[in-house]
Write a protein that holds these residues in place. Sequence first.
Motif, PDB file in Angstrom:
ATOM      1  N   ARG A  61      88.537 -49.819 -25.787  1.00  0.00           N
ATOM      2  CA  ARG A  61      87.732 -51.043 -25.735  1.00  0.00           C
ATOM      3  C   ARG A  61      88.449 -52.120 -24.931  1.00  0.00           C
ATOM      4  O   ARG A  61      87.846 -52.807 -24.093  1.00  0.00           O
ATOM      5  CB  ARG A  61      87.447 -51.530 -27.163  1.00  0.00           C
ATOM      6  N   LEU A  62      89.757 -52.285 -25.170  1.00  0.00           N
ATOM      7  CA  LEU A  62      90.541 -53.286 -24.455  1.00  0.00           C
ATOM      8  C   LEU A  62      90.520 -53.015 -22.956  1.00  0.00           C
ATOM      9  O   LEU A  62      90.275 -53.924 -22.150  1.00  0.00           O
ATOM     10  CB  LEU A  62      91.983 -53.282 -24.968  1.00  0.00           C
ATOM     11  N   LEU A  63      90.781 -51.767 -22.570  1.00  0.00           N
ATOM     12  CA  LEU A  63      90.838 -51.427 -21.145  1.00  0.00           C
ATOM     13  C   LEU A  63      89.466 -51.551 -20.495  1.00  0.00           C
ATOM     14  O   LEU A  63      89.343 -52.057 -19.366  1.00  0.00           O
ATOM     15  CB  LEU A  63      91.376 -50.001 -20.974  1.00  0.00           C
ATOM     16  N   ASP A  64      88.412 -51.104 -21.183  1.00  0.00           N
ATOM     17  CA  ASP A  64      87.065 -51.171 -20.615  1.00  0.00           C
ATOM     18  C   ASP A  64      86.657 -52.626 -20.373  1.00  0.00           C
ATOM     19  O   ASP A  64      86.110 -52.970 -19.319  1.00  0.00           O
ATOM     20  CB  ASP A  64      86.073 -50.487 -21.556  1.00  0.00           C
ATOM     21  N   THR A  65      86.941 -53.489 -21.343  1.00  0.00           N
ATOM     22  CA  THR A  65      86.622 -54.906 -21.196  1.00  0.00           C
ATOM     23  C   THR A  65      87.420 -55.533 -20.059  1.00  0.00           C
ATOM     24  O   THR A  65      86.894 -56.327 -19.270  1.00  0.00           O
ATOM     25  CB  THR A  65      86.920 -55.652 -22.509  1.00  0.00           C
ATOM     26  N   LEU A  66      88.690 -55.164 -19.964  1.00  0.00           N
ATOM     27  CA  LEU A  66      89.557 -55.682 -18.903  1.00  0.00           C
ATOM     28  C   LEU A  66      89.021 -55.290 -17.533  1.00  0.00           C
ATOM     29  O   LEU A  66      88.971 -56.111 -16.607  1.00  0.00           O
ATOM     30  CB  LEU A  66      90.972 -55.150 -19.116  1.00  0.00           C
ATOM     31  N   CYS A  67      88.603 -54.029 -17.396  1.00  0.00           N
ATOM     32  CA  CYS A  67      88.070 -53.545 -16.119  1.00  0.00           C
ATOM     33  C   CYS A  67      86.761 -54.245 -15.767  1.00  0.00           C
ATOM     34  O   CYS A  67      86.531 -54.596 -14.598  1.00  0.00           O
ATOM     35  CB  CYS A  67      87.860 -52.041 -16.180  1.00  0.00           C
ATOM     36  N   GLN A  68      85.893 -54.432 -16.749  1.00  0.00           N
ATOM     37  CA  GLN A  68      84.629 -55.120 -16.485  1.00  0.00           C
ATOM     38  C   GLN A  68      84.871 -56.512 -15.909  1.00  0.00           C
ATOM     39  O   GLN A  68      84.294 -56.890 -14.883  1.00  0.00           O
ATOM     40  CB  GLN A  68      83.820 -55.241 -17.776  1.00  0.00           C
ATOM     41  N   SER A  69      85.737 -57.263 -16.565  1.00  0.00           N
ATOM     42  CA  SER A  69      86.030 -58.624 -16.118  1.00  0.00           C
ATOM     43  C   SER A  69      86.687 -58.622 -14.742  1.00  0.00           C
ATOM     44  O   SER A  69      86.344 -59.441 -13.872  1.00  0.00           O
ATOM     45  CB  SER A  69      86.942 -59.311 -17.136  1.00  0.00           C
ATOM     46  N   LEU A  70      87.605 -57.695 -14.514  1.00  0.00           N
ATOM     47  CA  LEU A  70      88.308 -57.594 -13.235  1.00  0.00           C
ATOM     48  C   LEU A  70      87.330 -57.315 -12.100  1.00  0.00           C
ATOM     49  O   LEU A  70      87.346 -57.981 -11.057  1.00  0.00           O
ATOM     50  CB  LEU A  70      89.350 -56.477 -13.322  1.00  0.00           C
ATOM     51  N   HIS A  71      86.455 -56.333 -12.297  1.00  0.00           N
ATOM     52  CA  HIS A  71      85.502 -55.954 -11.246  1.00  0.00           C
ATOM     53  C   HIS A  71      84.502 -57.080 -10.965  1.00  0.00           C
ATOM     54  O   HIS A  71      84.178 -57.359  -9.802  1.00  0.00           O
ATOM     55  CB  HIS A  71      84.745 -54.693 -11.648  1.00  0.00           C
ATOM     56  N   ILE A  72      84.028 -57.721 -12.012  1.00  0.00           N
ATOM     57  CA  ILE A  72      83.033 -58.790 -11.836  1.00  0.00           C
ATOM     58  C   ILE A  72      83.639 -59.951 -11.056  1.00  0.00           C
ATOM     59  O   ILE A  72      83.012 -60.496 -10.138  1.00  0.00           O
ATOM     60  CB  ILE A  72      82.502 -59.252 -13.205  1.00  0.00           C
ATOM     61  N   ARG A  73      84.863 -60.341 -11.386  1.00  0.00           N
ATOM     62  CA  ARG A  73      85.503 -61.463 -10.694  1.00  0.00           C
ATOM     63  C   ARG A  73      85.781 -61.132  -9.234  1.00  0.00           C
ATOM     64  O   ARG A  73      85.567 -61.977  -8.350  1.00  0.00           O
ATOM     65  CB  ARG A  73      86.787 -61.846 -11.420  1.00  0.00           C
ATOM     66  N   ASN A  74      86.270 -59.926  -8.945  1.00  0.00           N
ATOM     67  CA  ASN A  74      86.540 -59.552  -7.557  1.00  0.00           C
ATOM     68  C   ASN A  74      85.254 -59.407  -6.753  1.00  0.00           C
ATOM     69  O   ASN A  74      85.218 -59.743  -5.569  1.00  0.00           O
ATOM     70  CB  ASN A  74      87.352 -58.248  -7.511  1.00  0.00           C
ATOM     71  N   PHE A  75      84.220 -58.925  -7.394  1.00  0.00           N
ATOM     72  CA  PHE A  75      82.918 -58.818  -6.719  1.00  0.00           C
ATOM     73  C   PHE A  75      82.373 -60.200  -6.397  1.00  0.00           C
ATOM     74  O   PHE A  75      81.907 -60.465  -5.281  1.00  0.00           O
ATOM     75  CB  PHE A  75      81.937 -58.060  -7.621  1.00  0.00           C
ATOM     76  N   SER A  76      82.449 -61.106  -7.362  1.00  0.00           N
ATOM     77  CA  SER A  76      81.915 -62.449  -7.177  1.00  0.00           C
ATOM     78  C   SER A  76      82.602 -63.167  -6.027  1.00  0.00           C
ATOM     79  O   SER A  76      81.973 -63.951  -5.306  1.00  0.00           O
ATOM     80  CB  SER A  76      82.099 -63.257  -8.465  1.00  0.00           C
ATOM     81  N   ALA A  77      83.893 -62.916  -5.833  1.00  0.00           N
ATOM     82  CA  ALA A  77      84.656 -63.610  -4.804  1.00  0.00           C
ATOM     83  C   ALA A  77      84.315 -63.146  -3.391  1.00  0.00           C
ATOM     84  O   ALA A  77      84.644 -63.838  -2.429  1.00  0.00           O
ATOM     85  CB  ALA A  77      86.152 -63.407  -5.055  1.00  0.00           C
ATOM     86  N   GLN A  78      83.633 -61.973  -3.274  1.00  0.00           N
ATOM     87  CA  GLN A  78      83.435 -61.396  -1.945  1.00  0.00           C
ATOM     88  C   GLN A  78      81.998 -61.091  -1.569  1.00  0.00           C
ATOM     89  O   GLN A  78      81.621 -61.216  -0.399  1.00  0.00           O
ATOM     90  CB  GLN A  78      84.194 -60.064  -1.829  1.00  0.00           C
ATOM     91  N   ALA A  79      81.208 -60.630  -2.520  1.00  0.00           N
ATOM     92  CA  ALA A  79      79.922 -60.004  -2.187  1.00  0.00           C
ATOM     93  C   ALA A  79      78.848 -61.034  -1.857  1.00  0.00           C
ATOM     94  O   ALA A  79      78.790 -62.110  -2.459  1.00  0.00           O
ATOM     95  CB  ALA A  79      79.451 -59.122  -3.345  1.00  0.00           C
ATOM     96  N   PRO A  80      77.974 -60.718  -0.897  1.00  0.00           N
ATOM     97  CA  PRO A  80      76.826 -61.590  -0.617  1.00  0.00           C
ATOM     98  C   PRO A  80      75.855 -61.582  -1.794  1.00  0.00           C
ATOM     99  O   PRO A  80      75.811 -60.634  -2.568  1.00  0.00           O
ATOM    100  CB  PRO A  80      76.202 -60.955   0.627  1.00  0.00           C
ATOM    101  N   GLU A  81      75.074 -62.624  -1.915  1.00  0.00           N
ATOM    102  CA  GLU A  81      74.244 -62.807  -3.103  1.00  0.00           C
ATOM    103  C   GLU A  81      73.166 -61.745  -3.268  1.00  0.00           C
ATOM    104  O   GLU A  81      72.726 -61.480  -4.374  1.00  0.00           O
ATOM    105  CB  GLU A  81      73.589 -64.193  -3.066  1.00  0.00           C
ATOM    106  N   GLU A  82      72.719 -61.158  -2.168  1.00  0.00           N
ATOM    107  CA  GLU A  82      71.594 -60.224  -2.274  1.00  0.00           C
ATOM    108  C   GLU A  82      72.027 -58.785  -2.525  1.00  0.00           C
ATOM    109  O   GLU A  82      71.259 -57.859  -2.313  1.00  0.00           O
ATOM    110  CB  GLU A  82      70.734 -60.289  -1.006  1.00  0.00           C
ATOM    111  N   ARG A  83      73.264 -58.572  -2.987  1.00  0.00           N
ATOM    112  CA  ARG A  83      73.749 -57.216  -3.263  1.00  0.00           C
ATOM    113  C   ARG A  83      73.976 -57.020  -4.760  1.00  0.00           C
ATOM    114  O   ARG A  83      74.293 -57.945  -5.491  1.00  0.00           O
ATOM    115  CB  ARG A  83      75.047 -56.932  -2.501  1.00  0.00           C
ATOM    116  N   TRP A  84      73.808 -55.759  -5.201  1.00  0.00           N
ATOM    117  CA  TRP A  84      74.065 -55.399  -6.602  1.00  0.00           C
ATOM    118  C   TRP A  84      75.531 -55.032  -6.805  1.00  0.00           C
ATOM    119  O   TRP A  84      76.187 -54.509  -5.899  1.00  0.00           O
ATOM    120  CB  TRP A  84      73.224 -54.186  -7.008  1.00  0.00           C
ATOM    121  N   LEU A  85      75.993 -55.227  -8.026  1.00  0.00           N
ATOM    122  CA  LEU A  85      77.274 -54.687  -8.485  1.00  0.00           C
ATOM    123  C   LEU A  85      76.981 -53.536  -9.437  1.00  0.00           C
ATOM    124  O   LEU A  85      76.356 -53.735 -10.484  1.00  0.00           O
ATOM    125  CB  LEU A  85      78.098 -55.762  -9.207  1.00  0.00           C
ATOM    126  N   PHE A  86      77.411 -52.337  -9.073  1.00  0.00           N
ATOM    127  CA  PHE A  86      77.284 -51.170  -9.949  1.00  0.00           C
ATOM    128  C   PHE A  86      78.546 -51.108 -10.808  1.00  0.00           C
ATOM    129  O   PHE A  86      79.657 -50.988 -10.289  1.00  0.00           O
ATOM    130  CB  PHE A  86      77.133 -49.893  -9.130  1.00  0.00           C
TER     131      PHE A  86
END
Length: 398
Positions: A61-86
């Motif tokens: 649970r700890l690792l899964d939550t950590l990965c979710q937050s990590l991926h979301i933050r890195n995606f937000s910093a780079q991705a254009p608004e009209e793209r999905w995050l899988f």
Amino acid sequence: MNAITAQYNGYQLHSVFQPILSLCHRRSVGFESLLRSTDVDNHAHAPADVMREAAERGDIRLLDTLCQSLHIRNFSAQAPEERWLFLNLDPSTIADRWYHDGTLTRALREAGVPPQRLVIEIVEGAIDDEPQLFAAVDYFRSIGALVALDDFGTGHSNFDRIWRLAPDIIKLDRSLIVEAEQHRTGRLRQMLPNLVSLIHEAGSLVLAEGIETHEQALLAMDADIDFVQGFYFARPSREINHLEIDGLPILSDITRHFETTTTIEERIEADRIAPYAEAFRDAVERIGRGEAPHAAARQLMTLARAARFYILNERGEQTMHVDGRSLRTRRIFHAGPITDTSGGTWYRRQYFRAAMAEPYRLQTSRPYLSSTGAYMCVTLSIARGNPPTQVLCCDIDW
């Protein structure tokens, strides 16, 4: 770009992103987030090894939550608004309903990523408890996210589940594309477009993962698959450069190649059908002049792949038939219980209805499995009369 990293049990965790591409749009529509990890000596470790250690320590649970937050933050910093995050979730997160604690929605809110840009990936066969699976899908939809079922086509795949869940996206297991590529004339290659069509009818888009060759990309296009991802297009990377991805010449190249290949294949198919179409028209004209059907179809039935000639009335009921020498049913069914088509009705067949709708115009069906012998065939048909009272047909062993 300065990517955000995280620490877990002596590992440094990194986000990498692999583009999800639309073959129709010829650009990226999203990016799948994936985990990469290194130890204190900067040696890479497989994500599965890190997850296994977390499971042994009771830290999934700890690792899964950590990965979710990590991926979301890195995606937000780079991705254009009209793209999905899988975003992949560990099956235990769903089985134990950990997603209800608000961690995911809080991470989205803090990173400024609307839930509508999130696609939650759930491994289709990893959750045996269907009420848990359905509850999870309902929850993710309630917050505005999309849902993708991953690895469809492996051992636990269940079409009934697909109909009832109606996920937004189905990710085909790469083994389906690989198998179709390896067997150029095999049944899976012929079945793949039908499989995609069934998924579309269930209301889901289709994504083929693991595309690694030009041939696999063409197979995906031929099967009407919506989205693709794989090393053939782009490897996972820490940086999301969507402009570079969207400008890939390879996307235009495979489209042009597909158009050229399809045109050539259609020409070859037309050349294969031409002698049968000519002989079939001749038989129809002879019958129109009053010649007996058996005699009129004699020359047609001498052609190598002419399987059957038959006449249907306006209700699709068969009134006569002649078997050709290429008919293979007796080699498949010893007693031939389905070879005798006397009294049969073929109203439901597309070639019958198409002929009735356009009298005196030659109709050519798509290849399909004949119910008179379990062989692939193409049917030529012409309706006579105005309004039509007869449909003359010829099955070609394909």
